[in-house]
Design a protein around this motif. Structure first.
Motif, mmCIF file in Angstrom:
data_model
loop_
_atom_site.group_PDB
_atom_site.id
_atom_site.type_symbol
_atom_site.label_atom_id
_atom_site.label_comp_id
_atom_site.label_asym_id
_atom_site.label_seq_id
_atom_site.Cartn_x
_atom_site.Cartn_y
_atom_site.Cartn_z
ATOM 1 N N LYS A 9 31.125 57.923 10.414
ATOM 2 C CA LYS A 9 31.385 57.611 11.818
ATOM 3 C C LYS A 9 31.699 56.130 12.006
ATOM 4 C CE LYS A 9 28.591 61.343 13.784
ATOM 5 N NZ LYS A 9 27.388 61.688 14.580
ATOM 6 N N GLU A 10 30.993 55.271 11.281
ATOM 7 C CA GLU A 10 31.233 53.835 11.392
ATOM 8 C C GLU A 10 32.639 53.474 10.921
ATOM 9 O OE1 GLU A 10 29.531 51.145 12.552
ATOM 10 O OE2 GLU A 10 28.304 52.698 13.505
ATOM 11 N N ILE A 11 33.033 54.130 9.831
ATOM 12 C CA ILE A 11 34.382 53.859 9.306
ATOM 13 C C ILE A 11 35.438 54.285 10.314
ATOM 14 C CG2 ILE A 11 36.048 54.539 7.538
ATOM 15 C CD1 ILE A 11 33.663 54.709 5.583
ATOM 16 N N LEU A 12 35.257 55.446 10.922
ATOM 17 C CA LEU A 12 36.212 55.923 11.921
ATOM 18 C C LEU A 12 36.259 55.005 13.132
ATOM 19 C CD1 LEU A 12 35.567 59.795 11.858
ATOM 20 C CD2 LEU A 12 37.541 58.559 10.959
ATOM 21 N N ARG A 13 35.066 54.520 13.554
ATOM 22 C CA ARG A 13 34.996 53.647 14.719
ATOM 23 C C ARG A 13 35.740 52.339 14.450
ATOM 24 N NH1 ARG A 13 29.925 53.356 14.965
ATOM 25 N NH2 ARG A 13 29.609 55.223 16.235
ATOM 26 N N LYS A 14 35.514 51.793 13.254
ATOM 27 C CA LYS A 14 36.196 50.536 12.909
ATOM 28 C C LYS A 14 37.707 50.737 12.778
ATOM 29 C CE LYS A 14 32.306 48.273 10.627
ATOM 30 N NZ LYS A 14 31.788 47.701 9.366
ATOM 31 N N ARG A 15 38.077 51.915 12.257
ATOM 32 C CA ARG A 15 39.504 52.188 12.118
ATOM 33 C C ARG A 15 40.178 52.265 13.493
ATOM 34 N NH1 ARG A 15 41.097 57.102 8.363
ATOM 35 N NH2 ARG A 15 40.263 55.607 6.839
ATOM 36 N N SER A 20 43.608 49.815 17.554
ATOM 37 C CA SER A 20 43.741 49.291 18.921
ATOM 38 C C SER A 20 44.127 47.824 18.907
ATOM 39 C CB SER A 20 42.423 49.483 19.680
ATOM 40 O OG SER A 20 42.097 50.850 19.775
ATOM 41 N N TRP A 21 43.524 47.084 17.976
ATOM 42 C CA TRP A 21 43.830 45.658 17.875
ATOM 43 C C TRP A 21 45.288 45.430 17.450
ATOM 44 C CZ3 TRP A 21 42.647 41.180 19.544
ATOM 45 C CH2 TRP A 21 43.030 40.018 18.878
ATOM 46 N N LEU A 22 45.759 46.233 16.500
ATOM 47 C CA LEU A 22 47.157 46.127 16.076
ATOM 48 C C LEU A 22 48.113 46.465 17.223
ATOM 49 C CD1 LEU A 22 47.074 47.733 12.499
ATOM 50 C CD2 LEU A 22 47.362 45.313 13.083
ATOM 51 N N ALA A 23 47.758 47.487 17.997
ATOM 52 C CA ALA A 23 48.592 47.856 19.142
ATOM 53 C C ALA A 23 48.633 46.729 20.165
ATOM 54 C CB ALA A 23 48.060 49.141 19.779
#
Length: 338
Positions: A9-15, A20-23
């Motif tokens: 879940k942590e990996i998915l959240r960070k991804r 979002s940051w790239l967008a």
């Protein structure tokens, strides 16, 4: 297992955060690029600075021993566009004139001619008629340097059309020069409209003899390119003009001379001219008016038709009297069988 699920879940959240940051970065870059495109350029915002900078690049000084015409010309062109967008036509005209000089210095007479035409068009908008003629003439000379007689003639024709009302004499000279360029290049057929335009200006100035002479020149040009219909119309038009000027003898002489040309002798225009002259000889006003309404006249240029519709312009009874007197002077000798 719980630890594994937590890490997943942590990996998915960070991804998701990373995406979002790239967008966000992508949207920011797009906004910046859009703002850069929409930001006024130097030429659009202050063409005066461009003009000043260009002038400095072409002015020799202690620190500048040679002019940088390449850079200066680009600046002149940008300044001209900026002034024109800002509707400062006087400065735009000056900038185009300098840009033309720059292209000339760069051995590009075609581009120099184009800029000179732009300057001439702006001079026309400013009603500076003398400059209109001068600029278009210079453009024509530059086109001739390129070996392009057609645009050279077109430039003179543009000037002539612009000057017809304000400087008609100059317009006629420009039309004449434009025709000469095409004649020298063997393109007489391309000059037909120019001959007619010059004729119309002569008629406006009531210089009917000159108008008829120019139509005869058109007839000669038409003969060279086998345009027999245009040739015959030109000859008939010249005869109509002489009659409108009430110069019957010159009209008759013109008819006799033109009838030496086989194409005209066999044409409908010749028959129309013959009937018209015969009506003048008979002093028949009604017949003259009837012929002026005939199809032979109706197919001529509009200006000539208007003149023909006003025939006769003087007393034609004198022609009938003169004809009768000539017949009396030469009585029939019944014993003379020759």
């Amino acid at each position: 297992m719980k630890v594994f699920n937590f890490l997943h879940k942590e990996i998915l959240r960070k991804r998701v955060r990373w995406v979002s940051w790239l967008a966000h970065l992508n949207r920011r870059d797009c906004r910046r690029r859009t703002q850069a495109r929409n930001r006024p350029t130097m030429a659009a915002s202050d063409p005066n600075k461009l003009l000043t900078k260009a002038d400095k690049l072409t002015t020799l000084s202690l620190t500048r021993w040679s002019a940088d015409w390449k850079s200066a010309t680009a600046l002149y062109e940008q300044a001209a566009n900026g002034f024109r967008v800002g509707r400062n036509y006087e400065k735009a005209k000056i900038a185009y004139e300098k840009a033309s000089k720059g292209q000339e210095m760069l051995s590009s007479p075609w581009d120099a001619a184009k800029h000179m035409e732009s300057a001439a068009a702006l001079a026309k908008d400013l009603s500076n008629w003398q400059e209109v003629g001068d600029f278009y003439r210079r453009a024509s000379e530059l086109y001739m340097e390129c070996g392009r007689p057609q645009p050279a003639s077109d430039a003179l024709a543009k000037a002539a059309r612009a000057l017809e009302d304000s400087l008609p004499e100059e317009a006629i000279q420009l039309y004449t020069d434009a025709c000469t360029i095409l004649e020298d290049d063997g393109r007489e057929q391309m000059a037909f409209d120019l001959y007619r335009a010059a004729t119309n200006v002569y008629i406006k100035l009531e210089k009917y003899t000159d108008a008829a002479s120019f139509l005869l020149r058109l007839g000669l040009a038409a003969d060279k390119c086998n345009a027999t219909n245009s040739q015959s119309k030109a000859y008939l038009s010249a005869i109509v003009i002489y009659l409108y000027a009430h110069d019957f003898k010159q009209a008759e002489k013109c008819y006799n001379d033109c009838s030496q040309v086989d194409a005209f002798l066999k044409s409908d225009q010749n028959r129309c001219a013959s009937k018209l002259l015969a009506a003048y000889t008979d002093g028949d006003v009604e017949e003259i008016k009837r012929i002026a309404q005939s199809s032979g006249i109706s197919h001529l240029d509009h200006v000539i038709i208007k003149l023909a519709r006003k025939l006769p312009t003087g007393d034609v009874s004198a022609f009938k009297a003169n004809n009768a007197a000539e017949e009396d002077d030469d009585p029939l000798d019944e014993d003379d069988l020759t």
